[in-house]
Design a protein around this motif. Structure first.
Motif, PDB file in Angstrom:
ATOM      1  N   ASP A   1       0.863  -1.177   0.000  1.00 41.83           N
ATOM      2  CA  ASP A   1       0.000   0.000   0.000  1.00 41.83           C
ATOM      3  C   ASP A   1       0.897   1.223   0.000  1.00 41.83           C
ATOM      4  O   ASP A   1       1.937   1.240   0.672  1.00 41.83           O
ATOM      5  CB  ASP A   1      -0.854   0.047   1.276  1.00 41.83           C
ATOM      6  CG  ASP A   1      -2.186  -0.640   1.090  1.00 41.83           C
ATOM      7  OD1 ASP A   1      -2.573  -0.866  -0.063  1.00 41.83           O
ATOM      8  OD2 ASP A   1      -2.816  -0.954   2.112  1.00 41.83           O
TER       9      ASP A   1
ATOM     10  N   HIS B   1     -10.190  -4.163   4.365  1.00 46.57           N
ATOM     11  CA  HIS B   1      -8.927  -4.591   4.989  1.00 46.57           C
ATOM     12  C   HIS B   1      -9.170  -4.617   6.494  1.00 46.57           C
ATOM     13  O   HIS B   1      -9.339  -3.563   7.122  1.00 46.57           O
ATOM     14  CB  HIS B   1      -7.787  -3.621   4.641  1.00 46.57           C
ATOM     15  CG  HIS B   1      -7.345  -3.738   3.212  1.00 46.57           C
ATOM     16  ND1 HIS B   1      -6.897  -2.682   2.467  1.00 46.57           N
ATOM     17  CD2 HIS B   1      -7.283  -4.832   2.399  1.00 46.57           C
ATOM     18  CE1 HIS B   1      -6.576  -3.101   1.247  1.00 46.57           C
ATOM     19  NE2 HIS B   1      -6.805  -4.398   1.181  1.00 46.57           N
TER      20      HIS B   1
ATOM     21  N   GLU C   1      -7.462  -2.364   9.093  1.00 43.34           N
ATOM     22  CA  GLU C   1      -7.631  -0.904   9.000  1.00 43.34           C
ATOM     23  C   GLU C   1      -8.931  -0.570   9.728  1.00 43.34           C
ATOM     24  O   GLU C   1      -9.970  -0.321   9.135  1.00 43.34           O
ATOM     25  CB  GLU C   1      -7.628  -0.485   7.531  1.00 43.34           C
ATOM     26  CG  GLU C   1      -6.301  -0.865   6.860  1.00 43.34           C
ATOM     27  CD  GLU C   1      -6.292  -0.711   5.340  1.00 43.34           C
ATOM     28  OE1 GLU C   1      -7.198  -0.080   4.789  1.00 43.34           O
ATOM     29  OE2 GLU C   1      -5.359  -1.244   4.721  1.00 43.34           O
TER      30      GLU C   1
ATOM     31  N   HIS D   1     -10.623   2.981   3.931  1.00 42.88           N
ATOM     32  CA  HIS D   1      -9.367   2.343   4.318  1.00 42.88           C
ATOM     33  C   HIS D   1      -8.662   3.232   5.323  1.00 42.88           C
ATOM     34  O   HIS D   1      -9.127   4.323   5.630  1.00 42.88           O
ATOM     35  CB  HIS D   1      -8.473   2.158   3.083  1.00 42.88           C
ATOM     36  CG  HIS D   1      -8.987   1.177   2.091  1.00 42.88           C
ATOM     37  ND1 HIS D   1      -8.436  -0.067   1.917  1.00 42.88           N
ATOM     38  CD2 HIS D   1     -10.008   1.262   1.202  1.00 42.88           C
ATOM     39  CE1 HIS D   1      -9.095  -0.710   0.962  1.00 42.88           C
ATOM     40  NE2 HIS D   1     -10.057   0.078   0.508  1.00 42.88           N
TER      41      HIS D   1
ATOM     42  N   GLU E   1      -8.758   7.011   2.375  1.00 41.95           N
ATOM     43  CA  GLU E   1      -7.862   6.577   3.457  1.00 41.95           C
ATOM     44  C   GLU E   1      -7.984   7.613   4.556  1.00 41.95           C
ATOM     45  O   GLU E   1      -7.663   8.786   4.363  1.00 41.95           O
ATOM     46  CB  GLU E   1      -6.418   6.505   2.938  1.00 41.95           C
ATOM     47  CG  GLU E   1      -6.227   5.569   1.754  1.00 41.95           C
ATOM     48  CD  GLU E   1      -5.872   4.146   2.167  1.00 41.95           C
ATOM     49  OE1 GLU E   1      -5.670   3.910   3.388  1.00 41.95           O
ATOM     50  OE2 GLU E   1      -5.804   3.283   1.282  1.00 41.95           O
TER      51      GLU E   1
HETATM   52 ZN   LIG Z   1      -6.727  -0.740   2.815  1.00 40.13          ZN
END
Ligand SMILES: [Zn+2]
Length: 754
Positions: free
Chosen positions: A51, A159, A162, A261, A332
């Protein structure tokens, strides 16, 4: 017995769970400083899970992968040396104190659906790899109904490590419910939008504090648009979590899809798999800018994923845009994957106003309704705006919605079974929606309606990779599927196997190229080969032994160059041969049989006739009989009880006509030894021979019709106990013949006159 099975089943699951480490063996989290594009390229070639995290790549490496990176001279810094050990330190609940567990998230979701049933419904969208249910909340007025409203999707927890993403999702759902009829802005959005929230897409990952699902696959590399086998994914949509997300994206028509995320603060939009911009770059750029400016982040960057973050294939955002045309991205939300619990609410409050703004703006641009010109019914159609990736109508409502920055646009509407329809000079203004009503004229034709998945080995930046070119009828624009590439398409409805070829694959250019066509009944196959083709070719479903197939996969034969423009087979269109369904020339008649003089009494065991079909009524007096169409005669009789009746009914093709029958008792008919009589032919048209075994000469024949009326039947004795009777003067129907013999005996027999 059931209990034992359940215990055994749970035992098996616990074996699976305990046998499986949440991360790969020895896997570590490593900061990798790969500043040079060639260093990033190397990481891509080594197929390393990575990532982007600002100045570095955050990589998930097995000891061997770590060694090979070190050997190549790339600077690395180990953050977590043993992820399996690290994730175990969070204990059985999987998340740090202050974070919700998966069970608590489900309890909150359930309580919202229970307490706000008018605006909040909880939907099961899949069963995860660890057998946990994956849920989605739908928040909208009349939540249980699909309305003409723009749809927005938020998902979190893809994910599992996260962990802030799911916190964001469940708090947003709660604020929408609590704000309804209290906060005018939220009330307006809930009334006029359909907001879907998948609050925990990867429940195993969250419980085990891992990026992966139980199978060790990264769901954000497992999606099918330009899938490339990253993140331990073995095939496109190989995992139940990915399939659940795919189902959400293809069953609904999302204007905007935000996937949450953590690990950096960034908004990353398509493409992630290639450097070139999407045709909808202006829309992505505008809305991402809006998200950033309405959020509480001081300066959250937004950019195309490929360049702004790190090139990846199989992401949710590339599928969300590439396959269903949604404005789709990843947000994110924190530089940390596991921020301290004290940061949960501040991070959510930074995102909340931007999430509300996305709900609002999903309603701006264009919206409309596509219906059948003659029936007024909604039509399942693709809407192409300019050269953007197409969006779809909701097949049940007919509505469509797309965010557009202000401007003048051209719309092309394409639907199977209809003439294409073009609209020019559609004006879109700021913060408003231009509503368009489109009525389509019926026409014949069935073509690929949607892309399901695609693969071009190592991508092909030298070709535009415009997958929508393969949708709809042949138009001289192609999608080149890449050397050794493949693509799967949905025809919308099944192609039916009929006589001769059933599918035509159209190639666009003048140099024919080779490929294999496969047919599938489901979106995931299995794929049955239909044969190979070179250039435009026809295929017959018969070779697959399938009676119908809705999905088709085309694989390139591997000829030619891989990194060239138009590499691989140049697919223009997939055409299904439209079969006019055979007109059913029969229908059915059903009903109950009663005694005419005693209509509460049903007749069991009556024989029912219509044309060549017959049946017997059951103990309820019920019958169901096949019948030819048109005006047909249906007769029922119970010989030993002297009951009969005939009626005329009109049967339409495919009808199941309800028709009860009331059988007359024929008073002047007495039971006798009728097998001694034979009539040939019966049914009769004109003359019939009547023979009576060992009996004297016939003296008289009368026929009783179903009203009980008496008709004389002329006959000519032949001197041997037989007679030739003439029925030509009688109308068609069911009759009882009463035959009087010279010795005084009277016999009865049924006859059908045609
Ligand atoms: Zn992620």
């Amino acid at each position: 017995m059931k209990k034992i099975l359940l215990v055994f089943y749970l035992f098996c699951i616990s074996l699976i769970s305990s046998a499986q480490s949440p991360w790969r063996e020895g896997e570590m989290q490593v900061k990798v400083f790969a500043e040079q594009p060639e260093q990033q390229q190397l990481i891509k070639q080594l197929n390393i899970n990575a990532d982007f995290a600002g100045d570095f790549l955050r990589c998930y490496l097995t000891p061997q992968e770590y060694e090979s990176l070190l050997a190549s001279g790339i600077r690395c810094e180990v953050e977590i040396p043993d992820l399996n050990h690290w994730s175990a330190s969070f204990g059985p609940l999987g998340v740090p104190t202050g974070y919700y567990t998966v069970a608590q998230l489900n309890e909150i979701a359930d309580s919202l659906a229970t307490h706000f049933p008018d605006i909040c419904t909880l939907h099961t969208i899949g069963i995860a790899s660890n057998f946990d249910v994956i849920y989605a909340l739908k928040i909208s007025d009349n939540s249980s109904v699909d309305e003409n409203e723009p749809e927005i999707l938020f998902d979190g927890g893809i994910h599992g490590d996260e962990i802030g993403a799911s916190e964001n999702m469940i708090r947003f759902a709660r604020d929408l419910c609590l704000g309804y009829e209290n906060d005018p802005y939220i009330t307006d959005l809930v009334n006029n939008r359909e907001i879907w929230i998948i609050y925990c897409l990867n429940p195993y990952g969250r419980s085990a504090m891992t990026r992966y699902n139980l199978a060790g696959v990264d769901i954000n590399r497992d999606c099918g648009y330009m899938w490339n086998g990253e993140g331990n994914s073995t095939s496109a949509f190989s995992q139940p979590e990915t399939k659940a997300l795919r189902g959400m994206l293809t069953d609904n028509q999302f204007v905007i899809h935000c996937s949450y995320h953590s690990g950096i603060e960034f908004i990353s939009f398509p493409w992630s798999y290639r450097a070139s911009q999407t045709p909808d770059h202006a829309q992505h750029q505008y809305l991402a800018s809006l998200y950033a400016s309405t959020s509480g982040y001081a300066n959250i960057p937004y950019q195309q994923g490929y360049s702004g973050m790190y090139p990846i294939n199989g992401s949710t955002k590339d599928f969300g845009y590439g396959a269903v045309g949604a404005i789709s991205w990843s947000v994110e939300i924190s530089v940390s994957k596991q921020p301290p619990a004290s940061q949960i609410v501040p991070i959510y409050l930074k995102n909340k106003p931007a999430m509300l703004a996305m709900c609002e703006y999903a309603g701006y641009g264009i919206s409309g309704m596509v219906t059948d010109e003659t029936t007024g019914e909604p039509v399942s159609a693709n809407i192409f705006v300019n050269d953007f990736y197409p969006i779809s109508t909701d097949p049940e409502v007919g509505d469509f919605h797309k965010f557009l920055v202000p401007g003048n646009y051209e719309l092309k509407v394409i639907a199977n079974g209809y003439e294409p329809h073009t609209l020019t000079n559609v004006v879109v203004s700021s913060q408003s929606s231009t509503f368009i009503t489109i009525e389509l004229q019926p026409a014949t034709g069935q073509y690929a309606r949607a892309l399901v998945s695609s693969y071009i080995p190592n991508n092909n930046p030298n070709d535009e990779g415009f997958t929508p070119a393969a949708l709809g009828p042949p138009d001289g624009v192609q999608y080149s599927i890449g050397r050794f590439g493949w693509a799967v398409f949905d025809m919308g409805t099944p192609v039916i196997n009929g006589e001769g070829p059933d599918v035509i694959v159209h190639e666009n250019d003048a140099t024919p190229e080779g490929y294999t066509l496969f047919a599938g009944v489901t979106i995931d196959g299995p794929w049955r080969p239909m044969g190979t083709g070179i250039g435009t070719s026809s295929f017959d479903l018969s070779v697959t032994f399938l009676s119908e197939a809705r999905f088709f996969k085309i694989t390139d034969d591997g000829d030619g160059q891989s990194q060239a423009n138009n590499a691989g087979f140049d697919l223009d269109a997939i055409e299904g041969i439209v079969r006019i369904p055979p007109v059913d020339s029969t229908g059915y008649i059903s009903g109950f049989i009663y005694e005419y003089h005693n209509p509460t009494q049903v007749v069991e065991g009556a024989t029912v006739y219509s044309g060549e079909y017959s049946t017997i009524s059951d103990s309820d007096g019920f019958f169901l009989i096949r019948a030819d169409t048109g005006n047909v005669q249906i007769c029922a009789e119970h010989w030993s009880r002297w009951l009969y009746d005939c009626d005329s009914v009109y049967v339409n093709p495919g009808d199941t006509l309800n028709h009860n029958m009331f059988l007359y008792y024929v008073e002047n008919v007495r039971k006798t030894d009728y097998p001694a009589i034979s009539i040939y032919p019966n049914p009769v048209k004109g003359l019939a021979k009547i023979s009576i075994q060992g009996k004297a000469v016939i003296e008289k024949i009368i026929a009783l019709d179903n009203s009980g009326a008496v008709h004389n039947v002329p006959f000519y004795p032949d001197g041997s106990g037989s007679a030739i009777a003439d029925f030509s003067g009688h109308s068609a129907g069911f009759y009882i013949l009463e035959i009087s013999l010279k010795d005084g005996e009277i016999m009865h027999v049924k006859i059908v006159i045609q």
